[in-house]
Design a protein around this motif. Structure first.
Motif, PDB file in Angstrom:
ATOM      1  N   PHE A   1       0.825  -1.202   0.000  1.00 36.30           N
ATOM      2  CA  PHE A   1       0.000   0.000   0.000  1.00 36.30           C
ATOM      3  C   PHE A   1       0.865   1.261   0.000  1.00 36.30           C
ATOM      4  O   PHE A   1       0.475   2.282  -0.589  1.00 36.30           O
ATOM      5  CB  PHE A   1      -0.971  -0.021   1.181  1.00 36.30           C
ATOM      6  N   GLN A   2       2.043   1.205   0.619  1.00 35.25           N
ATOM      7  CA  GLN A   2       2.971   2.332   0.522  1.00 35.25           C
ATOM      8  C   GLN A   2       3.453   2.516  -0.914  1.00 35.25           C
ATOM      9  O   GLN A   2       3.574   3.651  -1.409  1.00 35.25           O
ATOM     10  CB  GLN A   2       4.175   2.110   1.445  1.00 35.25           C
ATOM     11  N   GLN A   3       3.727   1.407  -1.600  1.00 34.33           N
ATOM     12  CA  GLN A   3       4.158   1.487  -2.989  1.00 34.33           C
ATOM     13  C   GLN A   3       3.056   2.069  -3.876  1.00 34.33           C
ATOM     14  O   GLN A   3       3.316   2.903  -4.747  1.00 34.33           O
ATOM     15  CB  GLN A   3       4.569   0.104  -3.498  1.00 34.33           C
ATOM     16  N   LEU A   4       1.822   1.617  -3.661  1.00 38.73           N
ATOM     17  CA  LEU A   4       0.702   2.146  -4.436  1.00 38.73           C
ATOM     18  C   LEU A   4       0.552   3.651  -4.214  1.00 38.73           C
ATOM     19  O   LEU A   4       0.346   4.417  -5.166  1.00 38.73           O
ATOM     20  CB  LEU A   4      -0.592   1.432  -4.061  1.00 38.73           C
ATOM     21  N   ALA A   5       0.655   4.084  -2.964  1.00 36.05           N
ATOM     22  CA  ALA A   5       0.518   5.502  -2.660  1.00 36.05           C
ATOM     23  C   ALA A   5       1.644   6.309  -3.303  1.00 36.05           C
ATOM     24  O   ALA A   5       1.402   7.384  -3.872  1.00 36.05           O
ATOM     25  CB  ALA A   5       0.496   5.710  -1.146  1.00 36.05           C
ATOM     26  N   ALA A   6       2.881   5.795  -3.215  1.00 32.06           N
ATOM     27  CA  ALA A   6       4.018   6.517  -3.788  1.00 32.06           C
ATOM     28  C   ALA A   6       3.907   6.649  -5.299  1.00 32.06           C
ATOM     29  O   ALA A   6       4.365   7.639  -5.889  1.00 32.06           O
ATOM     30  CB  ALA A   6       5.322   5.801  -3.419  1.00 32.06           C
ATOM     31  N   ALA A   7       3.287   5.650  -5.949  1.00 29.78           N
ATOM     32  CA  ALA A   7       3.129   5.675  -7.405  1.00 29.78           C
ATOM     33  C   ALA A   7       1.819   6.328  -7.835  1.00 29.78           C
ATOM     34  O   ALA A   7       1.495   6.342  -9.026  1.00 29.78           O
ATOM     35  CB  ALA A   7       3.189   4.249  -7.948  1.00 29.78           C
ATOM     36  N   ASP A   8       1.077   6.889  -6.865  1.00 31.24           N
ATOM     37  CA  ASP A   8      -0.224   7.492  -7.130  1.00 31.24           C
ATOM     38  C   ASP A   8      -1.169   6.501  -7.805  1.00 31.24           C
ATOM     39  O   ASP A   8      -1.944   6.858  -8.696  1.00 31.24           O
ATOM     40  CB  ASP A   8      -0.061   8.746  -8.004  1.00 31.24           C
ATOM     41  N   GLU A   9      -1.098   5.233  -7.362  1.00 29.41           N
ATOM     42  CA  GLU A   9      -1.934   4.165  -7.921  1.00 29.41           C
ATOM     43  C   GLU A   9      -2.927   3.612  -6.899  1.00 29.41           C
ATOM     44  O   GLU A   9      -3.594   2.619  -7.148  1.00 29.41           O
ATOM     45  CB  GLU A   9      -1.049   3.014  -8.422  1.00 29.41           C
ATOM     46  N   LEU A  10      -3.002   4.255  -5.749  1.00 32.33           N
ATOM     47  CA  LEU A  10      -3.890   3.768  -4.697  1.00 32.33           C
ATOM     48  C   LEU A  10      -5.335   4.045  -5.091  1.00 32.33           C
ATOM     49  O   LEU A  10      -5.727   5.209  -5.272  1.00 32.33           O
ATOM     50  CB  LEU A  10      -3.557   4.462  -3.378  1.00 32.33           C
ATOM     51  N   PRO A  11      -6.140   3.000  -5.263  1.00 32.14           N
ATOM     52  CA  PRO A  11      -7.518   3.228  -5.715  1.00 32.14           C
ATOM     53  C   PRO A  11      -8.362   3.922  -4.651  1.00 32.14           C
ATOM     54  O   PRO A  11      -8.312   3.570  -3.474  1.00 32.14           O
ATOM     55  CB  PRO A  11      -8.034   1.811  -5.997  1.00 32.14           C
ATOM     56  N   GLY A  12      -9.152   4.915  -5.105  1.00 28.80           N
ATOM     57  CA  GLY A  12     -10.053   5.580  -4.171  1.00 28.80           C
ATOM     58  C   GLY A  12     -11.129   4.630  -3.690  1.00 28.80           C
ATOM     59  O   GLY A  12     -11.523   4.651  -2.528  1.00 28.80           O
ATOM     60  N   THR A  13     -11.602   3.792  -4.591  1.00 28.58           N
ATOM     61  CA  THR A  13     -12.567   2.745  -4.268  1.00 28.58           C
ATOM     62  C   THR A  13     -11.988   1.409  -4.694  1.00 28.58           C
ATOM     63  O   THR A  13     -11.547   1.257  -5.840  1.00 28.58           O
ATOM     64  CB  THR A  13     -13.910   2.972  -4.991  1.00 28.58           C
ATOM     65  N   TRP A  14     -11.956   0.463  -3.765  1.00 26.77           N
ATOM     66  CA  TRP A  14     -11.360  -0.834  -4.086  1.00 26.77           C
ATOM     67  C   TRP A  14     -12.171  -1.513  -5.187  1.00 26.77           C
ATOM     68  O   TRP A  14     -13.404  -1.541  -5.116  1.00 26.77           O
ATOM     69  CB  TRP A  14     -11.310  -1.723  -2.852  1.00 26.77           C
ATOM     70  N   PRO A  15     -11.507  -2.074  -6.226  1.00 25.52           N
ATOM     71  CA  PRO A  15     -12.241  -2.739  -7.307  1.00 25.52           C
ATOM     72  C   PRO A  15     -13.073  -3.918  -6.793  1.00 25.52           C
ATOM     73  O   PRO A  15     -12.542  -4.812  -6.122  1.00 25.52           O
ATOM     74  CB  PRO A  15     -11.142  -3.194  -8.264  1.00 25.52           C
ATOM     75  N   SER A  16     -14.355  -3.919  -7.105  1.00 24.17           N
ATOM     76  CA  SER A  16     -15.268  -4.924  -6.559  1.00 24.17           C
ATOM     77  C   SER A  16     -14.956  -6.329  -7.046  1.00 24.17           C
ATOM     78  O   SER A  16     -15.364  -7.311  -6.413  1.00 24.17           O
ATOM     79  CB  SER A  16     -16.711  -4.567  -6.917  1.00 24.17           C
ATOM     80  N   GLY A  17     -14.241  -6.446  -8.151  1.00 21.59           N
ATOM     81  CA  GLY A  17     -13.907  -7.768  -8.675  1.00 21.59           C
ATOM     82  C   GLY A  17     -12.590  -8.320  -8.188  1.00 21.59           C
ATOM     83  O   GLY A  17     -12.145  -9.370  -8.659  1.00 21.59           O
ATOM     84  N   THR A  18     -11.958  -7.650  -7.216  1.00 23.45           N
ATOM     85  CA  THR A  18     -10.650  -8.087  -6.718  1.00 23.45           C
ATOM     86  C   THR A  18     -10.773  -8.583  -5.283  1.00 23.45           C
ATOM     87  O   THR A  18     -10.925  -7.797  -4.344  1.00 23.45           O
ATOM     88  CB  THR A  18      -9.623  -6.944  -6.781  1.00 23.45           C
ATOM     89  N   LEU A  19     -10.726  -9.896  -5.116  1.00 24.81           N
ATOM     90  CA  LEU A  19     -10.698 -10.484  -3.781  1.00 24.81           C
ATOM     91  C   LEU A  19      -9.323 -10.291  -3.158  1.00 24.81           C
ATOM     92  O   LEU A  19      -8.311 -10.200  -3.867  1.00 24.81           O
ATOM     93  CB  LEU A  19     -11.011 -11.977  -3.851  1.00 24.81           C
TER      94      LEU A  19
END
Length: 272
Positions: free
Chosen positions: A71-89
């Motif tokens: 999650f730190q990597q996602l945030a640093a790359a500005d890839e952190l989803p605002g809403t979690w994808p419903s199709g991703t368990l």
């Protein structure tokens, strides 16, 4: 606590930042905790082609460290989803890791799968949870350190999924501070017992290396160990070259990977 380990030193080997809450609880119970981390955990930076949640039907986290690092990597790359994808368990190898997922505040609870706390907290137990959900899944992401067990990834591949292994963090060996080594040595010279916590297979080798470096390897064979999985116990047994027969077996207690369970294990040992 009236047993022969009532005045034991309690060596805590988890990474820096992970020992303090347990140290306080142990001290409140009258124990003398000794924080001696054997590994440090750091998120990997500058990752090329960071895998995104929406591109996978299933994301498996092998530990709480994997959760926080990814999650730190996602945030640093500005890839952190605002809403979690419903199709991703999202799957966790144990309840503690599931707790780390919950603390991100990003993943809906109904999308998180993990073994029941009464079951073993490992890949084998998680596989049993995942099997009924695999049919519609095509792509899985396993988030871990630089390396790890391949068992679960292989099972997912055999079930027809495309599996990506993503290294989210690195483990670095930590050399014990001289002050802590001298406290441990003084305790041993005074005839005190030692209860040692080990929480990962990777940490076993770093522990052995530290003990050898400081001339404590022989003494380690007389420690009492608290570990959170039988694999850790097995690696410790073989790494210390202790025969597998009953007479030569290490003193090892296996407990759940929660601070309250670890505290209970230490307290039980101290009363023997």
């Amino acid at each position: 606590m009236k047993g022969r380990l009532a005045d034991a030193l309690v060596v805590l080997t988890r990474p820096p930042g992970r020992n303090e809450p347990l140290e306080r609880r142990l001290a409140d119970r009258g124990f003398e905790p000794l924080a001696m981390p054997v590994l440090s955990i750091s998120p990997l930076s500058g990752v090329q082609a960071l895998p995104r949640p929406a591109d996978h039907d299933l994301i498996v986290f092998v530990s709480g460290n994997a959760v926080s690092a990814y999650f730190q990597q996602l945030a640093a790359a500005d890839e952190l989803p605002g809403t979690w994808p419903s199709g991703t368990l999202v799957a966790a190898v144990g309840a503690a890791t599931a707790g780390a997922i919950a603390r991100t505040g990003r993943v809906p609870a109904d999308l998180v799968l993990h073994p029941d706390e009464a079951d073993a907290q490992d890949s084998e137990s998680l596989w049993k949870v995942l099997q009924p959900r695999l049919a519609p899944l095509r792509a899985a992401l396993i988030v871990r350190g630089q390396n790890g067990r391949e068992w679960l990834g292989q099972r997912l591949e055999q079930a027809g999924l495309r599996v990506t292994r993503h290294a989210a963090y690195e483990r670095c060996a930590v050399d014990w501070p001289r002050q802590q080594v001298e406290r441990l040595r003084a305790g041993l010279e005074a005839g005190r017992g030692v209860i040692c916590l080990l929480t990962s297979v990777h940490g076993v080798q770093a522990f052995i290396d530290n003990a050898a470096r400081h001339g404590l390897l022989s003494a380690c064979r007389g420690f009492h160990y608290v570990v959170i999985h039988p694999r850790i116990a097995g690696r410790l047994q073989s790494s210390l070259d202790v025969p597998s027969g009953t007479a030569g077996r290490l003193a090892v207690t296996i407990c759940a990977p929660r601070d309250d369970a670890i505290l209970q294990a230490v307290t039980s040992l101290a009363s023997l």
